[in-house]
Design an enzyme around this catalytic site. Structure first.
Site, mmCIF file in Angstrom:
data_model
loop_
_atom_site.group_PDB
_atom_site.id
_atom_site.type_symbol
_atom_site.label_atom_id
_atom_site.label_comp_id
_atom_site.label_asym_id
_atom_site.label_seq_id
_atom_site.Cartn_x
_atom_site.Cartn_y
_atom_site.Cartn_z
ATOM 1 N N SER A 132 41.355 53.235 37.176
ATOM 2 C CA SER A 132 41.533 52.136 38.130
ATOM 3 C C SER A 132 41.853 50.856 37.377
ATOM 4 O O SER A 132 41.520 50.712 36.190
ATOM 5 C CB SER A 132 40.240 51.937 38.929
ATOM 6 N N TYR A 145 31.176 50.168 40.123
ATOM 7 C CA TYR A 145 32.456 50.845 39.926
ATOM 8 C C TYR A 145 33.112 50.395 38.620
ATOM 9 O O TYR A 145 33.625 51.219 37.861
ATOM 10 C CB TYR A 145 33.370 50.550 41.112
#
Length: 275
Positions: A132, A145
């Site tokens: 990501s 995250y």
């Protein structure tokens, strides 16, 4: 027929990759965390079975099932399934962070370690990690995250160096905003773990994070792309014996990667803090 094991195939990035590669002639093993999702994919003609990163026994069963269906070979692994627990770091329970690391990091490592001997024995393979933009830059409310993806980036880079000369190619894909159920899943984790009304940051939650998680509008985020943008990059990486180490997807990922390199930390922090 080349074979690929894809995790997190129930929707979004994983689902699009599974259906697209199957249409291109790949033998796709499309795994999901829930049997009900596997049943749905089987009804669509996909080979699907359960593999839950948070359950080591499920990982073992999923790997063994893969080997059974491919006669002990595997051309590619696409580690994809992950979720977020949005919250200020100070409000994030330790157990929540452990669970998130199990799903986004340790489970990936477990599955990857099982696949490497197979690929080494056959002399080739692709290990593709769907990371990501949040593995490149930190942003508020995304500490859980961020930390799993930063850890993944470091582990993947090290693995790539160690696999040189083995015929096993290790690749990171870094998407930015992609149309998926990611926000919906994050909202469920937020509700499960975070007592935001009891936080000293309750006003910030109320004005910033909660509206974003629960907003009624279904309009896409700025620069948001469909899952096909990630699948297109995945195919590029799979179809070459000399893949790039990193593939950026979406304009925000490119911008973030560039700004992180050229701006002083204080300036970048001022920009990121507004997100």
């Amino acid at each position: 027929m080349r074979s690929i094991l894809i995790t997190g195939s129930s929707s979004g990035i994983g689902y699009h990759a599974a259906t697209t590669l199957k249409a291109k002639g790949w033998r796709v093993l499309a795994t999901c965390r829930k049997q009900s999702d596997c049943d749905r994919l089987q009804g669509e003609g996909l080979d699907s079975f359960v593999l839950d990163y948070e359950d080591p026994k499920s990982i073992e069963r999923g790997f063994n099932e893969t080997m059974k269906r491919t006669d002990g070979t595997l051309d590619a692994l696409y580690n994809n399934g992950a979720y977020a627990i949005p919250a200020a770091v100070e409000d994030l329970p330790v157990e929540a962070l452990r669970k998130n690391f199990e799903a986004n990091f340790f489970g990936w490592h477990d599955l990857t370690r099982r696949v490497i001997p197979i690929m080494r024995a056959q002399g080739h393979g692709h290990i593709i990690q769907c990371s990501s933009v949040l593995g490149l830059v930190a942003m508020p409310w995304r500490g859980s995250y961020n930390s799993t993806k930063f850890a993944l980036e470091g582990l993947t880079d090290t693995l790539r160096l160690e696999m040189r000369g083995t015929g096993i190619h290790v690749v990171s894909i870094e998407p930015g905003p992609i149309t998926s159920d990611f926000r919906l899943n994050a909202r469920k984790e937020f509700d499960k773990w975070i007592d935001w009304e009891g936080s000293v940051r309750a006003d910030q939650y109320r004005t910033k994070l909660v509206p974003r998680l629960y907003q009624a509008s279904k309009a896409p985020d700025r620069f948001e792309l469909g899952a096909e943008a990630v699948t297109n990059v995945l195919i590029k990486a799979l179809d070459t014996d000399h893949p790039r180490a990193h593939y950026y997807v979406t304009t925000p990922t490119w911008i973030a990667a560039i700004l992180r390199r050229i701006l002083p930390t204080s300036v970048f922090d001022a920009i990121a803090a507004r997100s």
